[in-house]
Structures are given as structure tokens and as C-alpha cells.
Design a protein around this motif. Structure first.
Motif, PDB file in Angstrom:
ATOM      1  N   LYS A   1      -2.729 -13.633 -32.988  1.00 47.48           N
ATOM      2  CA  LYS A   1      -2.402 -13.355 -31.593  1.00 47.48           C
ATOM      3  C   LYS A   1      -1.959 -11.910 -31.369  1.00 47.48           C
ATOM      4  N   GLN A   2      -1.280 -11.325 -32.363  1.00 43.73           N
ATOM      5  CA  GLN A   2      -0.733  -9.970 -32.228  1.00 43.73           C
ATOM      6  C   GLN A   2      -1.068  -9.148 -33.479  1.00 43.73           C
ATOM      7  N   PRO A   3      -2.333  -8.816 -33.658  1.00 39.06           N
ATOM      8  CA  PRO A   3      -2.758  -8.141 -34.897  1.00 39.06           C
ATOM      9  C   PRO A   3      -2.168  -6.754 -35.094  1.00 39.06           C
ATOM     10  N   ASP A   4      -1.604  -6.156 -34.057  1.00 38.53           N
ATOM     11  CA  ASP A   4      -1.054  -4.808 -34.189  1.00 38.53           C
ATOM     12  C   ASP A   4       0.369  -4.796 -34.740  1.00 38.53           C
ATOM     13  N   GLN A   5       0.969  -5.942 -34.934  1.00 41.95           N
ATOM     14  CA  GLN A   5       2.326  -5.959 -35.459  1.00 41.95           C
ATOM     15  C   GLN A   5       2.344  -5.407 -36.875  1.00 41.95           C
ATOM     16  N   ALA A   6       3.432  -4.731 -37.235  1.00 41.73           N
ATOM     17  CA  ALA A   6       3.528  -4.055 -38.532  1.00 41.73           C
ATOM     18  C   ALA A   6       3.328  -5.015 -39.691  1.00 41.73           C
ATOM     19  N   VAL A   7       3.818  -6.242 -39.565  1.00 40.47           N
ATOM     20  CA  VAL A   7       3.723  -7.189 -40.660  1.00 40.47           C
ATOM     21  C   VAL A   7       2.276  -7.598 -40.941  1.00 40.47           C
ATOM     22  N   CYS A   8       1.381  -7.330 -40.003  1.00 44.51           N
ATOM     23  CA  CYS A   8      -0.022  -7.730 -40.144  1.00 44.51           C
ATOM     24  C   CYS A   8      -0.898  -6.641 -40.754  1.00 44.51           C
ATOM     25  N   HIS A   9      -0.359  -5.452 -40.944  1.00 42.44           N
ATOM     26  CA  HIS A   9      -1.184  -4.373 -41.519  1.00 42.44           C
ATOM     27  C   HIS A   9      -0.303  -3.408 -42.311  1.00 42.44           C
ATOM     28  N   VAL A  10       0.357  -3.928 -43.330  1.00 47.59           N
ATOM     29  CA  VAL A  10       1.189  -3.072 -44.168  1.00 47.59           C
ATOM     30  C   VAL A  10       0.294  -2.114 -44.954  1.00 47.59           C
ATOM     31  N   PRO A  11       0.779  -0.895 -45.234  1.00 46.29           N
ATOM     32  CA  PRO A  11      -0.076   0.135 -45.842  1.00 46.29           C
ATOM     33  C   PRO A  11      -0.747  -0.295 -47.137  1.00 46.29           C
ATOM     34  N   GLU A  12      -0.054  -1.052 -47.966  1.00 39.76           N
ATOM     35  CA  GLU A  12      -0.597  -1.419 -49.266  1.00 39.76           C
ATOM     36  C   GLU A  12      -1.782  -2.364 -49.167  1.00 39.76           C
ATOM     37  N   MET A  13      -1.962  -3.025 -48.017  1.00 40.11           N
ATOM     38  CA  MET A  13      -3.036  -3.997 -47.856  1.00 40.11           C
ATOM     39  C   MET A  13      -4.280  -3.415 -47.202  1.00 40.11           C
ATOM     40  N   LYS A  14      -4.261  -2.109 -46.921  1.00 41.30           N
ATOM     41  CA  LYS A  14      -5.302  -1.545 -46.060  1.00 41.30           C
ATOM     42  C   LYS A  14      -6.720  -1.702 -46.612  1.00 41.30           C
ATOM     43  N   ASN A  15      -6.877  -1.784 -47.918  1.00 40.27           N
ATOM     44  CA  ASN A  15      -8.211  -1.913 -48.498  1.00 40.27           C
ATOM     45  C   ASN A  15      -8.622  -3.361 -48.751  1.00 40.27           C
ATOM     46  N   LEU A  16      -7.764  -4.300 -48.370  1.00 38.96           N
ATOM     47  CA  LEU A  16      -8.054  -5.711 -48.623  1.00 38.96           C
ATOM     48  C   LEU A  16      -8.468  -6.471 -47.375  1.00 38.96           C
ATOM     49  N   GLY A  17      -8.408  -5.828 -46.212  1.00 40.04           N
ATOM     50  CA  GLY A  17      -8.808  -6.483 -44.975  1.00 40.04           C
ATOM     51  C   GLY A  17      -7.628  -7.010 -44.190  1.00 40.04           C
ATOM     52  N   THR A  18      -7.913  -7.723 -43.119  1.00 37.71           N
ATOM     53  CA  THR A  18      -6.871  -8.307 -42.288  1.00 37.71           C
ATOM     54  C   THR A  18      -6.266  -9.518 -42.994  1.00 37.71           C
ATOM     55  N   PRO A  19      -5.100  -9.962 -42.547  1.00 35.51           N
ATOM     56  CA  PRO A  19      -4.535 -11.174 -43.148  1.00 35.51           C
ATOM     57  C   PRO A  19      -5.494 -12.357 -43.096  1.00 35.51           C
ATOM     58  N   GLN A  20      -6.245 -12.485 -42.011  1.00 35.21           N
ATOM     59  CA  GLN A  20      -7.191 -13.591 -41.905  1.00 35.21           C
ATOM     60  C   GLN A  20      -8.317 -13.458 -42.928  1.00 35.21           C
ATOM     61  N   GLN A  21      -8.803 -12.228 -43.159  1.00 33.64           N
ATOM     62  CA  GLN A  21      -9.841 -12.012 -44.159  1.00 33.64           C
ATOM     63  C   GLN A  21      -9.330 -12.287 -45.569  1.00 33.64           C
ATOM     64  N   ILE A  22      -8.105 -11.872 -45.817  1.00 32.80           N
ATOM     65  CA  ILE A  22      -7.497 -12.132 -47.121  1.00 32.80           C
ATOM     66  C   ILE A  22      -7.346 -13.638 -47.337  1.00 32.80           C
ATOM     67  N   LEU A  23      -6.881 -14.340 -46.307  1.00 32.25           N
ATOM     68  CA  LEU A  23      -6.703 -15.784 -46.411  1.00 32.25           C
ATOM     69  C   LEU A  23      -8.029 -16.486 -46.675  1.00 32.25           C
ATOM     70  N   ALA A  24      -9.093 -16.049 -45.989  1.00 28.60           N
ATOM     71  CA  ALA A  24     -10.406 -16.665 -46.185  1.00 28.60           C
ATOM     72  C   ALA A  24     -10.862 -16.534 -47.638  1.00 28.60           C
ATOM     73  N   LYS A  25     -10.617 -15.381 -48.231  1.00 29.43           N
ATOM     74  CA  LYS A  25     -11.005 -15.177 -49.629  1.00 29.43           C
ATOM     75  C   LYS A  25     -10.176 -16.052 -50.556  1.00 29.43           C
TER      76      LYS A  25
END
Length: 365
Positions: free
Chosen positions: A210-234
Motif C-alpha cells: 500500500k505504501q511502497p515509498d516507506q523507508a522500511v520497504c526499500h532499505v539500502p542493503e536490499m536495493k539489488n534484491l528487488g521489492t519486498p514483494q519480489q523477494i517474498l515471491a522468490k
């Protein structure tokens, strides 16, 4: 590459103001060694390159031990300073076993980034063991599982306790009845989890949908792994059993007290599980923390654990709780070295470490 954790120093404590604490003089020098533990039980290694736990141990050493500055990065151009310690020094002779504290780093961080706290605790008479969390530390490639299966981190701390108690040099010198845990950011979540907090993963994924721009949804260390939803799908394809156990309890009854620094993902912890925690809990958070804001993390947790104490440090940001940066570090890893004007990182470390020492001395007495 060095990655950091995820997710005036007047003190505002829950229930009123208190005077800033300063560390009391300690006579013990600090020794430091590394350990590698090979858990026998089957466990989720989160896609890590090596199925083992790498641990750094700080402990009281004789005053004759020669301490040198321990650093992160190239020896001739270090990026962060861990503090003064003596590699491979003997342990100080003790009349009785010493308490053990296990440490948990933040997202994408490392055991060394907890050194400022580990060294202070060791100087005060504790044996301290910090672990690199598999798939989520800066010494190896990050993995989707390392980020997504965050409840598995508590098993790392339990395995470290097992390893330390079985260690031929440390085991007999540790008091099994005086074990505590401390952690920063996602490590703060981890130590609350080992105290009994349980997780509702939908709280994070629903928020980020719902709020993909929140800081918890795109921490710097995860930037090459995709969005939380993409990570969860994998991760659903590789770790279904772990996902199914995400809401389980990972409480370790051997841990008697926890000290959480800027805990992240606090809002994913169920109120019922927090209400059931009876161990002493103390929380420290920066008042200017946009990554793990107090209202939905530290303050939320404190309000749901009876007797928990929360200390808010005005103007202190999230990464102030990492090791102190050198001039080279400030140039190369700037975001992890930025502190607000008037905030001295070393002073914050000194204050928080003094509070941790006082807390564990009281809680584990």
C-alpha cells in the motif's frame, strides 16, 4: 564492501527525564578472538555461501594485554573504528563464571559493527559473542532468504549460546544462569524475538504493497534484491517451511534479559506475544530515526511489555549506533557516517554502552 544495519544527548526516558549516564572507569583490558560454530541440528542457512556461524568474542583480559585499535576496512585505510582490544589475549582469571551477552547486528551489517558495545561490555566484566547472520551480513553475498526470513535470526543466537557453552576455552568460564542478548535495528527485533516476541509477516508486506515509498520497504542493503514483494515471491519457492513457521515462538529460556537498540520491524510483533514477555527489557532509540521510527517500533514494543523501559536520544539518527567512521569512511560510505550537528557518535556510544552495562548488571545479578 562494508554494509551497515537496517533497518547534546539529553535522555528522555519513559515515565520522565533522567540524567545522562556515563561509563564508570573499568580496569579490565579487552581480548578479542573469532570462533566458527558448526551447529549439528538441521537449520535454515538462508542461502548463505557457507553453512556455519562466524562469531567474534570479546572478554575481560589482564591489564598486561596490549590493546590496539581494531578497524573495519583496509588496515592502511580503515573505514570504521571498532575500539581498543587485544587479539588472542588470555582471559582474565576469574573467581567465578562470568555472564554471557550475545549480540545481533542490523540488516546487511556484521558482527564487527557491534564492537563498540561488545568491547564496553567486556571491559565491564562480561563475555560477549556477536554473530554474522547467514545471508544477511557484509562478509558474503546477500540473499533473498537472508532478508526475508528474519525470524530465523533468533536461531543463530541460540546456536551461538550452545557454541559458547561448549567452547573448550570459554564454556567453563560462563555462568549459564546469567545470559543476556543485545542487538541493533533488525538485531533489536532479533533479541526481542528470542525473549518471546512472535511475528505477523503480513504487517510488513501489506504495508509495502500500500505504501511502497516507506523507508522500511526499500532499505539500502536490499536495493539489488528487488521489492519486498519480489523477494517474498522468490523465497516462497525455496523456503516454504520457514515461511509457514514465521509466526512460531523462537524464545530461548536461557536468555534472562534483552537490550534493544533502535529495533526495526517492531510493528510486526503481535501484541499478545509482547504481553507475555516477563524478562527485563530495555530499549534505546534515536529521536531522529527515519528508518526505525520510535512510534511504531521502540515505543510500540515498550507499551506492550510490562515494565519495559525506553530511552529516546534527541537528534540521534539510526546509523549513529554503528561503529565510528574514519575520514575515509565518511567519504566512501557517507550515509552510514552522517550524524546530526552537535551529535558526537563516540559520546552516544559511551552513553548507550553505560546504560547497557548498568542494565545487564542489574538484570543478571
Amino acid at each position: 564492501m562494508v554494509a551497515a544495519g537496517l533497518l547534546g544527548v539529553a535522555v528522555l526516558a519513559a515515565g520522565g527525564e533522567s540524567k545522562p549516564k556515563t561509563a564508570e572507569p573499568m580496569n579490565a583490558h579487552v581480548g578479542v578472538v573469532e570462533r566458527v560454530f558448526h551447529p549439528k541440528a538441521e537449520r535454515n542457512w538462508r542461502g548463505a555461501q557457507k553453512p556455519e556461524l562466524h562469531v567474534m568474542v570479546w572478554y575481560p583480559a589482564p591489564v598486561t594485554a596490549v590493546e590496539t585499535m581494531q578497524v573495519i576496512g583496509p588496515p592502511d585505510a580503515p573505514l570504521l573504528e571498532e575500539g581498543m582490544a587485544s587479539p588472542n589475549a588470555p582471559m582474565i582469571p576469574a573467581m567465578r563464571p562470568l555472564p554471557l551477552i550475545v549480540l545481533s547486528h542490523g540488516t546487511g551489517g556484521s558482527k564487527e559493527q557491534m564492537a563498540w558495545l561488545g568491547i564496553a561490555l567486556a571491559r565491564a566484566g562480561f563475555v560477549v559473542a556477536a554473530v554474522d547472520h547467514p545471508g544477511n551480513n557484509s562478509h558474503e553475498a546477500y540473499t533473498a532468504e537472508g532478508f526475508a526470513l528474519w525470524w530465523e535470526r533468533a536461531t543463530d543466537l541460540s546456536e551461538v549460546i550452545d557454541g559458547m557453552l561448549a567452547d573448550e576455552n570459554f564454556g567453563a568460564k560462563i555462568d549459564k544462569q546469567r545470559i543476556g542478548a543485545a542487538g541493533f535495528s533488525l538485531g533489536g527485533y532479533t533479541v526481542l524475538e528470542i525473549a518471546g516476541a512472535q511475528t505477523d509477516v503480513s504487517a510488513l508486506y501489506d504495508r509495502c504493497a500500500k505504501q511502497p515509498d516507506q523507508a522500511v520497504c526499500h532499505v539500502p542493503e536490499m536495493k539489488n534484491l528487488g521489492t519486498p514483494q519480489q523477494i517474498l515471491a522468490k523465497v516462497r519457492q525455496t523456503s516454504g517451511a520457514s515461511l509457514a513457521a514465521s509466526a512460531d515462538s523462537y524464545k530461548d529460556a536461557r536468555v534472562w534479559a534483552v537490550f534493544a537498540i533502535a529495533p526495526a520491524l517492531g510493528f510486526t510483533m503481535t501484541p499478545e506475544s509482547l504481553h507475555a514477555i516477563h524478562e527485563p527489557v530495555e530499549i534505546v532509540v534515536g529521536g531522529a530515526d527515519p528508518i526505525a521510527p520510535a512510534n511504531e517500533n521502540a515505543s510500540y514494543v515498550r507499551s506492550n511489555i510490562r515494565g519495559a523501559k525506553e530511552t529516546v536520544l534527541p537528534n540521534v539518527a539510526h546509523y549513529t549506533f554503528l561503529d565510528t567512521c574514519t575520514a575515509a569512511g565518511k567519504k566512501q560510505i557517507g550515509v552510514y557516517c552522517e550524524d546530526a550537528a552537535g551529535v558526537g557518535r563516540d559520546k552516544v556510544h559511551e552513553q548507550v554502552a553505560a546504560e547497557a552495562v548498568e542494565f545487564f548488571e542489574r538484570a543478571l545479578r
